[in-house]
Design a protein around this motif. Structure first.
Motif, PDB file in Angstrom:
ATOM      1  N   UNK A  13       0.826  -1.199   0.000  1.00 46.43           N
ATOM      2  CA  UNK A  13       0.000   0.000   0.000  1.00 46.43           C
ATOM      3  C   UNK A  13       0.865   1.256   0.000  1.00 46.43           C
ATOM      4  N   UNK A  14       1.948   1.204   0.750  1.00 49.54           N
ATOM      5  CA  UNK A  14       2.832   2.360   0.885  1.00 49.54           C
ATOM      6  C   UNK A  14       3.447   2.785  -0.448  1.00 49.54           C
ATOM      7  N   UNK A  15       3.499   1.890  -1.437  1.00 53.79           N
ATOM      8  CA  UNK A  15       4.119   2.210  -2.722  1.00 53.79           C
ATOM      9  C   UNK A  15       3.144   2.848  -3.707  1.00 53.79           C
ATOM     10  N   UNK A  16       1.868   2.936  -3.345  1.00 57.06           N
ATOM     11  CA  UNK A  16       0.876   3.474  -4.271  1.00 57.06           C
ATOM     12  C   UNK A  16       0.978   4.993  -4.378  1.00 57.06           C
ATOM     13  N   UNK A  17       0.834   5.480  -5.594  1.00 60.12           N
ATOM     14  CA  UNK A  17       0.774   6.925  -5.832  1.00 60.12           C
ATOM     15  C   UNK A  17      -0.624   7.428  -5.453  1.00 60.12           C
ATOM     16  N   UNK A  18      -0.792   8.744  -5.404  1.00 57.10           N
ATOM     17  CA  UNK A  18      -2.111   9.297  -5.109  1.00 57.10           C
ATOM     18  C   UNK A  18      -3.112   8.897  -6.188  1.00 57.10           C
ATOM     19  N   UNK A  19      -2.674   8.836  -7.428  1.00 57.37           N
ATOM     20  CA  UNK A  19      -3.537   8.393  -8.524  1.00 57.37           C
ATOM     21  C   UNK A  19      -3.997   6.958  -8.289  1.00 57.37           C
ATOM     22  N   UNK A  20      -3.087   6.097  -7.879  1.00 55.01           N
ATOM     23  CA  UNK A  20      -3.430   4.694  -7.618  1.00 55.01           C
ATOM     24  C   UNK A  20      -4.313   4.546  -6.380  1.00 55.01           C
ATOM     25  N   UNK A  21      -4.078   5.366  -5.372  1.00 56.73           N
ATOM     26  CA  UNK A  21      -4.927   5.327  -4.170  1.00 56.73           C
ATOM     27  C   UNK A  21      -6.364   5.686  -4.539  1.00 56.73           C
ATOM     28  N   UNK A  22      -6.526   6.730  -5.349  1.00 60.49           N
ATOM     29  CA  UNK A  22      -7.880   7.107  -5.774  1.00 60.49           C
ATOM     30  C   UNK A  22      -8.513   6.010  -6.625  1.00 60.49           C
ATOM     31  N   UNK A  23      -7.739   5.404  -7.524  1.00 56.87           N
ATOM     32  CA  UNK A  23      -8.263   4.323  -8.359  1.00 56.87           C
ATOM     33  C   UNK A  23      -8.697   3.142  -7.490  1.00 56.87           C
ATOM     34  N   UNK A  24      -7.916   2.822  -6.480  1.00 60.04           N
ATOM     35  CA  UNK A  24      -8.261   1.745  -5.555  1.00 60.04           C
ATOM     36  C   UNK A  24      -9.534   2.086  -4.788  1.00 60.04           C
ATOM     37  N   UNK A  25      -9.651   3.312  -4.350  1.00 58.61           N
ATOM     38  CA  UNK A  25     -10.848   3.736  -3.620  1.00 58.61           C
ATOM     39  C   UNK A  25     -12.083   3.638  -4.518  1.00 58.61           C
TER      40      UNK A  25
END
Length: 164
Positions: A13-25
């Motif tokens: 999880x710590x390696x995710x970018x903000x773009x990836x965090x939003x996509x995951x959400x």
């Protein structure tokens, strides 16, 4: 197969970018909405009023998804990367309703409570990893909303199932 069991090939999880965090959400909210609709479908025959509660909870998840998509568009454009829970190491899992059948009302309620708690914890951690003010505000707002879903579920239950 073994890589999925032991988490190999998953991103921390710590390696995710903000773009990836939003996509995951976004994908998580979509999945949760589907799960709540499946619960509603499974409860309709024996618990029609409780089924309405889960329909309304699914609509709430749709609203979260829509807000996340709108923010994603503003920040990153139209193409949302495919990233799901199973792609992220240490991320909570969701079992589809067909794996936990038969759907007893108490089981569904407790599972929904666990889902909301996990979503709350995700948004708290995601907000900590976000530098953009509008993204952090939305993630914090969603954390509060997820925490409030238990209250929402109780209010909806009282509305649809008097005396429950």
């Amino acid at each position: 197969m073994l890589s999925r069991v032991f988490g190999f090939g998953r991103r921390p999880f710590e390696s995710l970018s903000e773009q990836e965090i939003l996509a995951l959400a976004i994908s998580s909210e979509e999945d949760d909405g589907r799960i709540y609709r499946a619960y509603a479908d499974g409860l309709t025959e024996n618990f029609p009023q409780s089924a309405k509660v889960f329909e309304e909870m699914a609509e709430e998840e749709d609203g979260h998804r829509d807000a996340l998509i709108e923010l994603f568009r503003k920040r990153f454009g139209e193409r949302i990367p495919l990233i799901r829970r199973e792609h992220v190491k240490g991320y909570y899992e969701r079992k589809p309703d067909w794996l936990v059948r038969p759907l007893g009302i108490e089981h569904v309620r407790s599972h929904a409570e666990a889902m909301e708690r996990q979503a709350y914890l995700f948004y708290v951690e995601a907000a900590k990893r976000t530098a953009d003010a509008s993204t952090r505000k939305l993630l914090d707002d969603l954390a509060v909303a997820e925490l409030g879903h238990e209250t929402l579920a109780q209010r909806l239950e009282q509305k649809h199932v008097p005396g429950a």
